[in-house]
Design an enzyme around this catalytic site. Structure first.
Site, mmCIF file in Angstrom:
data_model
loop_
_atom_site.group_PDB
_atom_site.id
_atom_site.type_symbol
_atom_site.label_atom_id
_atom_site.label_comp_id
_atom_site.label_asym_id
_atom_site.label_seq_id
_atom_site.Cartn_x
_atom_site.Cartn_y
_atom_site.Cartn_z
ATOM 1 N NE ARG A 58 34.652 45.550 3.958
ATOM 2 C CZ ARG A 58 34.592 46.866 4.141
ATOM 3 N NH1 ARG A 58 35.657 47.708 3.418
ATOM 4 N NH2 ARG A 58 33.685 47.324 5.052
ATOM 5 C CE1 TYR A 110 35.019 26.402 -13.872
ATOM 6 C CE2 TYR A 110 34.997 28.600 -12.916
ATOM 7 C CZ TYR A 110 34.533 27.137 -13.106
ATOM 8 O OH TYR A 110 33.535 27.033 -11.992
ATOM 9 C CG ASP A 182 43.056 31.758 -14.754
ATOM 10 O OD1 ASP A 182 43.822 31.014 -14.014
ATOM 11 O OD2 ASP A 182 41.822 31.833 -14.612
ATOM 12 C CE LYS A 207 39.548 25.373 -9.152
ATOM 13 N NZ LYS A 207 38.476 24.782 -8.546
#
Ligand code: P1T
Length: 393
Positions: A58, A110, A182, A207
């Site tokens: 992690r 978004y 973004d 994306k």
């Protein structure tokens, strides 16, 4: 292939960085050309609390670290961090703030980003204002003494409004406010917000960056060491990390980002021009066309547009449904940025969670269609759209 002269040139050395940076074969014993995929969740230590480099998966993983370095370099940033999704990146970033802090977010983002701010961040005591960033005077007037974050999406999803990144970054600097951009819709191949003064760049890697519609992942980059240290702490402390296999896939996807973006740009522009002259189209929202209201800002801060944009069909919900249902090459689906072409209806799909009165106020109506133009043969895409238009009365 070159983008239209008015835009910034494509970044030099981009494909070489994507293919080689941090990936020289000599650094691992096997001399493998493809960076090793390390799935181990933990790493043997020389003694108690004496790790060689890695401790627990992690907090750090070799496959992930390579990707994070490549991402930072593509953005001309010093540091990169990856997360389990674009929204996990957003959520982790919100860990920087305290109860009572104020956030200014664009009014068109978004749907999932807006939902996170409206329905989750507010529960933790953040105060969020949604304003139109095409007029930065409005943003300036929204700043309060407790404003800590300005959240920019440009182009916006799905209305394709353009925000002047340099001006927004200056506003942040003047007022000691963190500015996040973004950059999901354009990628660093077409827009480099760190160069324009942004503090943090954020991505849904699901994306264009991965580009093959087979990974959900997110990332952020920054050159601010203090912010990086805080965000790296949060990445480990909150735990929203990606899997090594997904990191491997995204790194593979990045190898072809430059050529994919050139083809998305070419196909997207051809489809936008086709739609702009079509009698059944009311309006095309494509920032790389001169008809776009913020074209001038757009051309100065980007190397042209990608393949994702929206248009208003002449008609109502029934006509939009008829059109979408008739498509054969374009699939009706959420998401964008994969090699394949997709079409969707934001009002009932990606932006259904936006309050209806807000959707109506900003123009996310039932005749607004969003396309993600893929890299198929563009004649086939245009023919598909043409036959779908012919099905509307
Ligand atoms: O889906 P995820 O990887 O969690 O990323 C969220 C996200 C963040 N930012 C932008 C600009 C986005 O477009 C997205 C995800 N968007 C879609 C799924 C969509 O169809 O618009």
């Amino acid at each position: 292939m070159s983008n239209e002269q008015e835009f910034l040139p494509f970044p030099k050395g981009f494909a070489t960085t994507a293919i080689h940076h941090s990936q020289e074969a000599d650094q691992w014993d096997s001399m493998a050309i493809v960076p090793p995929l390390v799935t181990s969740t933990t790493f043997k230590q020389y003694g108690p609390a004496k790790p060689k480099q890695y401790e627990y998966g992690r907090s750090g993983n070799p496959t992930r670290n390579i990707l994070e370095q490549v991402l930072a370099n593509l953005d001309n940033a010093k540091y990169g961090l990856t997360f389990a999704s674009g929204l996990a990146t957003h959520s982790t970033l919100l860990g920087l703030f305290n109860n009572g802090d104020h956030v200014i977010c664009g009014d068109d983002v978004y749907g999932g980003t807006g939902r996170l701010f409206r329905q989750v961040a507010t529960k933790f005591g953040l105060d969020v204002s949604f304003v139109d960033f095409t007029n930065l005077a409005v943003v300036k007037n929204s700043i309060k003494s407790n404003t800590k974050l300005i959240w920019v999406e440009t182009p916006t999803n799905p209305l394709m409004k353009i925000v002047d990144i340099k001006a927004a970054a200056n506003l942040g600097k003047d007022n000691n406010i963190i500015v996040v951009v973004d950059n999901t819709f354009l990628t660093p191949y077409l827009q480099r917000p760190i160069d324009l003064g942004a503090d943090i760049v954020i991505y849904s890697l699901s994306k264009y960056m991965n580009g093959h519609s087979d990974v959900i992942m997110g990332a952020l980059t920054t050159s601010n060491e203090e912010l990086y240290e805080k965000l790296k702490f949060l990445q480990n402390a909150m735990g929203g990390i990606p899997s090594p296999f997904d990191c491997y896939l995204v790194n593979r996807g990045l190898k072809t980002l430059a050529i994919r973006m050139q083809q998305h740009q070419k196909n997207g522009l051809a489809v936008a021009k086709f739609l702009e002259q079509h009698p059944k189209v009311e309006k095309v929202l494509y920032p790389g066309l001169k008809s776009h209201p913020q074209y001038d800002v757009f051309r100065k801060q980007t190397s042209g547009h990608s393949g994702t944009f929206s248009f208003y069909l002449k008609g109502v919900l029934k006509d939009a449904e008829t059109f979408l249902n008739a498509l054969n090459v374009f699939a009706i689906a959420e998401s964008l940025g994969g090699y394949e072409s997709l079409a969707e209806l934001p009002s009932v799909m990606t932006h259904a969670s936006v309050p209806p009165e807000h959707r109506a106020a900003i123009g996310i109506t039932d005749n607004l269609i969003r396309l993600s133009v893929g890299i198929e043969d563009v004649e086939d895409l245009i023919a598909d759209l043409e036959q779908a238009f012919s099905k509307i009365d």
